[in-house]
Design a protein around this motif. Sequence first.
Motif, PDB file in Angstrom:
ATOM      1  N   LEU A  47      26.313  32.481  35.878  1.00 25.74           N
ATOM      2  CA  LEU A  47      25.132  31.991  36.597  1.00 25.74           C
ATOM      3  C   LEU A  47      24.513  30.804  35.871  1.00 25.74           C
ATOM      4  O   LEU A  47      24.175  29.784  36.480  1.00 25.74           O
ATOM      5  N   VAL A  81      18.682  38.545  34.039  1.00 28.49           N
ATOM      6  CA  VAL A  81      17.657  37.634  34.564  1.00 28.49           C
ATOM      7  C   VAL A  81      16.810  37.084  33.424  1.00 28.49           C
ATOM      8  O   VAL A  81      16.444  35.905  33.402  1.00 28.49           O
ATOM      9  N   LEU A 125      24.448  27.957  44.530  1.00 31.50           N
ATOM     10  CA  LEU A 125      24.121  29.364  44.745  1.00 31.50           C
ATOM     11  C   LEU A 125      23.531  29.970  43.471  1.00 31.50           C
ATOM     12  O   LEU A 125      22.557  30.726  43.509  1.00 31.50           O
ATOM     13  N   ALA A 126      24.133  29.609  42.316  1.00 36.12           N
ATOM     14  CA  ALA A 126      23.632  30.131  41.039  1.00 36.12           C
ATOM     15  C   ALA A 126      22.175  29.727  40.842  1.00 36.12           C
ATOM     16  O   ALA A 126      21.326  30.546  40.476  1.00 36.12           O
ATOM     17  N   ALA A 176      20.122  28.980  43.145  1.00 37.96           N
ATOM     18  CA  ALA A 176      19.334  29.715  44.123  1.00 37.96           C
ATOM     19  C   ALA A 176      19.053  31.134  43.641  1.00 37.96           C
ATOM     20  O   ALA A 176      17.932  31.640  43.764  1.00 37.96           O
ATOM     21  N   VAL A 177      20.071  31.784  43.048  1.00 41.54           N
ATOM     22  CA  VAL A 177      19.882  33.149  42.551  1.00 41.54           C
ATOM     23  C   VAL A 177      18.779  33.174  41.490  1.00 41.54           C
ATOM     24  O   VAL A 177      17.878  34.019  41.519  1.00 41.54           O
ATOM     25  N   GLY A 178      18.854  32.209  40.566  1.00 42.87           N
ATOM     26  CA  GLY A 178      17.816  32.138  39.535  1.00 42.87           C
ATOM     27  C   GLY A 178      16.437  32.003  40.158  1.00 42.87           C
ATOM     28  O   GLY A 178      15.489  32.712  39.786  1.00 42.87           O
ATOM     29  N   VAL A 220      15.558  32.785  43.199  1.00 45.19           N
ATOM     30  CA  VAL A 220      15.207  33.986  43.972  1.00 45.19           C
ATOM     31  C   VAL A 220      14.549  35.025  43.062  1.00 45.19           C
ATOM     32  O   VAL A 220      13.513  35.604  43.402  1.00 45.19           O
ATOM     33  N   PHE A 221      15.135  35.228  41.875  1.00 48.40           N
ATOM     34  CA  PHE A 221      14.552  36.218  40.975  1.00 48.40           C
ATOM     35  C   PHE A 221      13.145  35.790  40.531  1.00 48.40           C
ATOM     36  O   PHE A 221      12.228  36.603  40.486  1.00 48.40           O
ATOM     37  N   TRP A 235      10.902  36.288  43.476  1.00 49.91           N
ATOM     38  CA  TRP A 235      10.776  37.727  43.736  1.00 49.91           C
ATOM     39  C   TRP A 235       9.757  38.354  42.773  1.00 49.91           C
ATOM     40  O   TRP A 235       8.801  39.015  43.183  1.00 49.91           O
TER      41      TRP A 235
END
Lengths: 342, 323, 289
Positions: free
Chosen positions: B100, B186, C22-23, C25-27, C29-30, C33
């Motif tokens: 990621l 995260v 996407l990566a 975006a994931v970061g 999103v968290f 969130w």
Amino acid sequence: MTTMNRNKLRLLALATTLALGIGAAHATDITGAGSSFVYPVISKWSAAYAEKTGNRVNYQSIGSGGGIAQIKAGTVDFGASDMPLDEATLDKFGLGQFPDVIGGIVPAYNIAGIAPGKLVLDGQVLAKIFLGQITNWSDPAIAALNPDIALPSAKITVVHRSDGSGTSFNVTNYLSKVSADWKSKVGEGTAVKWPVGIGGKGNEGVSAYVKQIPNSIGYVEYAYAVQNKLGYARMKNAAGKVVSPETASFQAAAATADWSHAKNFNLLMTNAPGTDAWPITATSWVIMYKQPKNVANSKVAFDFFRYAYDDGKAAATALDYVPLPASLVTQIEGYWKTEFKQ
Amino acid sequence: MSSIPAIAVISSTDRRSRADARHDAWFRRLLKVCALLVLAALLGAALSTLWGGREVLFGQGLHFLTSADWNPVTDTYGALAPIFGTLVTSLIALVLAVPLSFGIALFLTEIAPTWLRGPVATAIELLASIPSIIYGMWGLFVFVPFMARVEPGLSATLGRIPLLGKLFEGPPIGLGLLTAGIVLAVMILPFISSVMREVFQTVPNRLKESSYALGSTTWEVVWDIVLPYTRSAVIGGIFLGLGRALGETMAVTFVLGNAYNITSSLLMPGTSISSSIANEFNEAVGTHRSALIALGFLLFVVTFVVLLISRLMLRRLAKREGA
Amino acid sequence: MAVDVYVRRRAINVAAMLLSGLAAAVGLVFLIWILWITVKNGLSALDLKLFTRITAYADEGGLANAIVGSLVMDMLALAICAPIGVLAGTFLAEYANRTKLGAVIRFLNDILLSAPSIVLGLFVYVIVVLPMSNLTHGAVSFSGLAGAIALALIGLPVIVRTTDEMLQLVPGTLREAALSLGIPQWKLTTQVLMRAAISGIVTGVLLALARLAGETAPLLFTAFGNNFMVANPLDKMASIPVAIYQYTNDPNPALHAIAWAGALLITLFVLLLSLCARWYLHRHRVTHD
């Protein structure tokens, strides 16, 4: 202004804060720590007591194991534990102990569709669940005790304490009494090596996990189960009768106790013999130094508990604890006079 | 000025310069003491935990590390379960966070339009500023129930694969090693990705442009030019993240389950070094306390080594850059 | 054949670009969130009672004593670590820039920056709480001061590092000009260099505050907790992070709500600080480029 001057100013500010802080110290602040079993009621007592006297009792719910450790280390004015200390330990550290309140521990569950007080368990089955031998709610052993309930076919998640706990001590003590298997494999203590399950911190943490995790079972002080609307089981007691956890059954267990012959009030009520007795009824003890380093604080602590025995009765009953009987209070006050430097 | 005799001027500047020299020396000493305090803090932390854990560390030696028997009733303490939990959760975190982070760094250095780079980079780095207790709360109240819904699906799909399936067996309660690992991922994401982003930017443009000129795609430039050039620093960044993950306490203690387990399934509850200390330290006496402090020492040594590797790797790139 | 290779290379490239987007975006999103949950739950629980009531095991609990405790401990921690950190950072930049000692301290400072905070809490328990308890016969044991010292250990390396870096950014010509006027080194350092680097140093202090204000683990065995309002750092003290920890651990939803409100306060505080610091630093860097 140079940085040096600013640093000096900062130091000065630090010094004044310290000095002011000391000057502004309250009437008397004392600190107790330990058992989460008694936290709800001590919290109520403490608030009322502060209002009445101005003395503040700061109680931190860190578990009975923590209460014992901190009083031994001398970092708090009193410890609270639902496990009594034996005579050798008390003598070694110069400590004395006395009960403050009696209460019941209940198996608490979260099974959809089964209301609080509906499920019936006995010591054997409870031991097997906590040993990981019964893993499903539809197990025949549970069904046999609950012929009228439709038990789901779901895996049981066991919730136990992650910290040293007097609640754990009373439960494991009870399970050791009723199950030889438990006694040999796990034994009793404030913290044991749990064969299965997840650990929650304090009665609070266990209640929270039981509430959150479907098909879980844990054990908590009764007030926690009621306040948080958890399912709690009825139990088959030593006399073979199914009893509900309530003030009456806790009192029935307490009535079997012969305090007058219990040295240092070292007496357990688990698996009490009375026909109406709740099988996991527990006492919580206060542990203090007989020769306290700080006599003034110690005095406030005694005053606080004297207040709790009299004026605090209503608060205790409201939370489904059993206030100590008058005879026991007299005995405790005698113990204070003979054992503690006041 | 002119009325002052020349000799007086000399002696007064002389005195002044002597005073200055004295002040300089004191100033220097003060600064040095402050700097040495940093050293003292670190050594102190290491030595005090070594001292506090001596009973268990020297009394039991290797047995402490290899025994899984953590039993306060018999007063025996083996650290294998918390070590296992710490390593497994940190590994899960790395497995998830490294790709990621790489993606994020790639996005921010090569792909995103310039106006987007700053804000996105700042946002990702903000993840690092969120206090770990907030991760713990969010983990317990939001992410655990989420995982409890996802886990049956994992068991039904991934759990069917032979061998690998063992990792995904167990009750879907949402708590456990996997959940803790994801929360950690995260948390360390911003650390790894910002190192990667920074070092990717250090790659000389002429190298990249030469490659583009030969007809390489963006991916080929990154994979064949940028990554090899920055390899050591990327590894350094990964170890930096690992160091973070190993020592994290509050974010994992709520979602890990606090059970002294060593299991093959990632869905099962476990414990970690730091959450064992947080849970039990206030109540521990004697050998128990010594065992917990020894765990603290262990954690300290492991993170020290990991961070040492991280620094050395990062320095390697810095050196090449300087040369 | 050649076309095939070309298509494959293109496809890989597109896939890589999509995945990297996407990566990111994931970061994001968290981040969104976590922040959204905190703001949503925090806002609905945020009211005046939070600031007037003290922590209690009951629905009517607040955070007043925890807020005061956090303020006292955070300020004390800054008062301890800011001067030491600035001076230590100055030593590294001005006196030990290319020495072995400087390299060692710089390295250890980086380690301290990432050291497990719970171990620092253990350390302070051993060197402050226990000795204080023995010295004062139990009158002072766990204390806000001990908590502040633990927090100072968290903030210290941040300040050392930024001060060091910022002073190194100050152009050498400034030093030479001042020295040629015969200004002694300590005056040069405090009145010329530090002034030139002041915005960077302030950034460091802000970042340190952001870092230590959210810490929970080091306070567990040092400040302990208090259910009453105290401002005396020699008392056991409550703090917002520890109150959040205790409330979160509880099954009572009313307490969860208070915990979320506390979480919102602390998150806003910390994020604002780090954004301010970032902005400050950015401005500073621009002026020096």
